[in-house]
Scaffold this active site. Structure first.
Site, mmCIF file in Angstrom:
data_model
loop_
_atom_site.group_PDB
_atom_site.id
_atom_site.type_symbol
_atom_site.label_atom_id
_atom_site.label_comp_id
_atom_site.label_asym_id
_atom_site.label_seq_id
_atom_site.Cartn_x
_atom_site.Cartn_y
_atom_site.Cartn_z
ATOM 1 C CG LEU A 40 -48.032 13.474 -68.816
ATOM 2 C CD1 LEU A 40 -47.110 12.857 -69.873
ATOM 3 C CD2 LEU A 40 -47.581 14.875 -68.480
ATOM 4 C CB CYS A 41 -51.860 11.206 -65.177
ATOM 5 S SG CYS A 41 -51.419 12.854 -64.607
#
Length: 173
Positions: A40-41
């Protein structure tokens, strides 16, 4: 395939990355490295205007790498029953941080620990509880006073203990 833990050597996996195929041992060389899973990051960093990710991002479509490196939170599953990837930082498997996917990392803590690990490997010291860079460190108990005088010419302080043993010694690096 069993997962790896602290003290284990990361296998020399060949992985497909955004920089082409790499073999981990060749890529890492003798330097300290950080393997992390941050799907996600990474997606957010790549999509953020003006952001540029310069390090290689590996493809792991079947989760073979993260399973081998024990980077999966067994309690985190998606709506299909598949394991979600955890957030984990690894330094040559000298340290493992395992965060559930719902919890953000403390990057300051990761950097503090990396600094402590590098100092310990180079100087035969340990860092005390709540240590921060620039604070006193502990000389490892296996280092004799004569050896400590050579290793730490700036001097050291020996803490008086009830046992009258003199193994708790602090110094500045």
């Amino acid at each position: 395939m069993p997962s790896l833990g602290l003290g284990d050597t990361i296998p020399n996996l060949e992985v497909e990355t955004t920089h082409g195929k790499i073999k981990l041992h060749d890529f890492f060389g003798d330097s300290w490295n950080w393997l992390f899973e941050l799907t996600l990051c990474i997606r957010e960093a790549v999509q953020h205007p003006g952001s540029k990710v310069s390090y290689p991002i590996a493809s792991d479509p079947k989760s073979d790498i993260i399973l081998l490196l024990n980077m999966v939170d067994p309690d985190a599953i998606d709506s299909y029953g598949n394991n979600l990837l955890s957030r984990s930082g690894w330094m040559q498997i000298k340290l493992g941080f395992l965060y559930p996917g719902s919890t953000g990392r403390n990057v300051d803590e990761v950097m503090r620990v990396l600094d402590a690990l590098q100092k310990a490997a180079k100087h035969r010291i340990a860092t005390p509880v709540n240590w921060k860079p620039g604070e006193l460190v502990v000389i490892q108990p296996g280092v004799s006073d004569d050896e400590a005088k050579q290793l730490f010419p700036q001097g050291f302080q020996t803490v008086a203990l009830p046992s009258n043993k003199s193994y708790l010694r602090f110094t500045q690096l």
